[in-house]
Design a protein around this motif. Structure first.
Motif, short mmCIF file in Angstrom:
data_model
loop_
_atom_site.label_atom_id
_atom_site.label_comp_id
_atom_site.label_asym_id
_atom_site.label_seq_id
_atom_site.Cartn_x
_atom_site.Cartn_y
_atom_site.Cartn_z
N LEU A 174 -3.16 -6.36 -0.42
CA LEU A 174 -3.35 -7.59 0.36
C LEU A 174 -4.81 -8.01 0.37
CD1 LEU A 174 -0.97 -6.62 3.26
CD2 LEU A 174 -0.59 -8.43 1.59
N THR A 175 -5.70 -7.14 -0.08
CA THR A 175 -7.12 -7.50 -0.15
C THR A 175 -7.53 -7.87 -1.58
OG1 THR A 175 -7.82 -5.22 -0.56
CG2 THR A 175 -7.72 -5.91 1.74
N CYS A 177 -1.82 -5.37 11.31
CA CYS A 177 -1.31 -4.25 10.53
C CYS A 177 -1.51 -2.95 11.30
CB CYS A 177 -2.06 -4.22 9.19
SG CYS A 177 -1.74 -2.80 8.16
N LYS A 178 -2.71 -2.79 11.84
CA LYS A 178 -2.98 -1.56 12.60
C LYS A 178 -2.15 -1.51 13.87
CE LYS A 178 -7.34 -0.35 10.79
NZ LYS A 178 -8.40 0.57 11.05
N ASN A 225 -4.83 -10.18 4.08
CA ASN A 225 -4.76 -8.91 4.82
C ASN A 225 -4.82 -9.13 6.33
OD1 ASN A 225 -7.36 -9.81 3.81
ND2 ASN A 225 -8.28 -8.08 4.86
N PRO A 226 -3.74 -8.87 7.02
CA PRO A 226 -3.75 -9.07 8.48
C PRO A 226 -4.16 -7.76 9.16
CG PRO A 226 -1.54 -8.54 7.76
CD PRO A 226 -2.43 -8.38 6.55
N CYS A 227 -5.40 -7.33 8.94
CA CYS A 227 -5.77 -5.95 9.29
C CYS A 227 -5.50 -5.58 10.75
CB CYS A 227 -7.23 -5.68 8.94
SG CYS A 227 -7.46 -5.65 7.15
N TYR A 232 7.42 -4.73 7.99
CA TYR A 232 6.06 -5.17 7.71
C TYR A 232 6.01 -6.64 7.27
CZ TYR A 232 1.16 -4.76 6.52
OH TYR A 232 -0.20 -4.94 6.49
N PHE A 236 0.85 -1.20 0.00
CA PHE A 236 0.00 0.00 0.00
C PHE A 236 0.88 1.25 0.00
CE2 PHE A 236 0.10 -1.95 4.26
CZ PHE A 236 0.72 -0.97 5.02
N CYS A 271 -5.34 -1.38 -0.84
CA CYS A 271 -4.34 -2.27 -0.24
C CYS A 271 -4.32 -3.57 -1.04
CB CYS A 271 -4.71 -2.53 1.21
SG CYS A 271 -3.72 -3.82 1.97
S1 SF4 Z 1 -6.56 -3.28 4.39
FE1 SF4 Z 1 -5.66 -1.63 5.63
S2 SF4 Z 1 -5.51 -2.48 7.69
FE2 SF4 Z 1 -5.85 -4.18 6.30
S3 SF4 Z 1 -3.80 -4.95 5.83
FE3 SF4 Z 1 -4.33 -3.50 4.22
S4 SF4 Z 1 -3.52 -1.52 4.94
FE4 SF4 Z 1 -3.55 -2.89 6.70
#
Ligand code: SF4
Length: 335
Positions: free
Chosen positions: A201-202, A93-94, A88-90, A72, A40, A199
């Motif tokens: 990852l999604t 990640c946060k 996505n390890p939301c 990361y 991202f 992002c």
């Molecule tokens: S969607 Fe947002 S919170 Fe989830 S992994 Fe991607 S950047 Fe991080």
């Protein structure tokens, strides 16, 4: 009142811009932190100054772009709270990004931290219980303020201590974007980013590639992740990867991403894509890769095709004679 200072987490979306401005409008100095990784925000890499300037010009926001890629990768490999629908390890990640922001906040003696989160806006990461987990695990309890939905929570320390006027904060909840759009208009934002995530990852296709790569590779580099975002991918015997460009622009990206040990392949004297092999040397892989590359060239219906290869794109000195691959030969190799 003495000088008040805050950091905000600027995702690049509208909510974090609004949250930052809401606090700035209380006369508080805010520095917005925009973290980037190859998943991202990475298009800003190398152009940080230009983007920081555009946030200043468009929204009056002072921003800092920070590359956190290497750290990361560890978060992504071992997320304590698991993955969302894709890779996505939301929650983790946060926690990671908030922890980084808290560290900077402490170093630079800021009073508190802001995010643009809205209670109930995202299924996994913006539920009341997950917001709490993120605060607890990132050590930001009490100093994390969510101006767009603060009134749905007990007052935070900056509110209790009178640094921030709670009356001027909001109580947004849920997925509707209308209140944010109205607020953007009131603040005079003429252009702002669409709410769509951004992002990678999604993204189901890319997330699948990333997951496979993380599973089989003990070490990961930013360059590897950027390579996974280009072209068609095929698993080679052993641990190798063949990437085939789909357009000129992707062929050029492959040239730019080349690293020591990578090999280029190209159909000799006939228009076609560029192929790049990365990974462990394995017998037979060059012929297999060459036949896949010819499958995507204008020579795909010929019986035999000459393919050039080598490490230097300006000097592909090697030659192979191969038969273009059939679809059923390569379907199982798609990555
Ligand atoms: S969607 Fe947002 S919170 Fe989830 S992994 Fe991607 S950047 Fe991080």
């Amino acid at each position: 009142m003495s000088r008040r200072k805050a950091f905000s987490l600027l995702s690049g979306g509208l909510d974090s811009l609004l949250a930052t401005r809401l606090i700035m409008e209380q006369g508080i100095e805010v520095t917005a932190l925009h973290f980037i990784t190859p998943f991202f925000g990475y298009s800003k890499k190398g152009e940080e100054g230009r983007y920081e300037e555009s946030w200043r010009r468009l929204y009056g926001i002072q921003a800092r772009i920070i590359d956190v890629s290497e750290e990361y990768f560890q978060v992504l490999r071992y997320p304590r709270y698991g993955y969302g629908k894709n890779f996505n390890p939301c929650i983790d990640c946060k926690i990671f990004l908030f922890t980084k922001a808290r560290g900077l906040m402490e170093e630079e003696k800021a009073d508190f931290l802001i995010t643009g989160e809205v209670l109930g806006q995202r299924p996994m990461s913006q539920r009341r219980d997950t917001l709490r987990i993120v605060e607890r695990d990132s050590g930001t309890e009490g100093v994390l303020l969510r101006p767009l939905c603060a009134k749905n929570f007990k007052p935070t320390r900056p509110e209790v201590e009178g640094l921030v006027n709670r009356e001027k904060l909001l109580a947004l909840t849920g997925r509707s974007r209308k209140p944010q759009m109205k607020l953007a208009e009131e603040m005079g934002f003429r252009h702002y980013p669409s709410p769509a995530g951004g992002c990678l990852l999604t993204d189901p296709v890319l997330a699948n590639r990333f997951r496979k790569y993380f599973t089989k590779s003990p070490t990961i580099s930013t360059n590897d992740i950027l390579l996974l975002q280009v072209g068609r991918h095929f698993q080679m015997p052993g641990n190798g990867l063949l990437v085939v460009g789909r357009r000129d622009e992707e062929n050029q990206k492959l040239i730019n991403l080349k690293q020591g040990g990578d090999i280029f392949l190209k159909v000799h004297s006939i228009p076609g894509p560029l192929g790049l092999i990365r990974g462990k040397e394995e017998e037979g892989r060059l012929c297999l890769a060459a036949s896949i590359v010819t499958r995507y060239s204008k020579a795909k219906s010929q019986d035999e095709v000459q393919v050039s290869y080598g490490q230097d794109i300006e000097n592909l000195w090697g030659r192979l004679l191969v038969k273009p691959a059939e679809d059923d030969q390569i379907n199982g190799l798609r990555y």
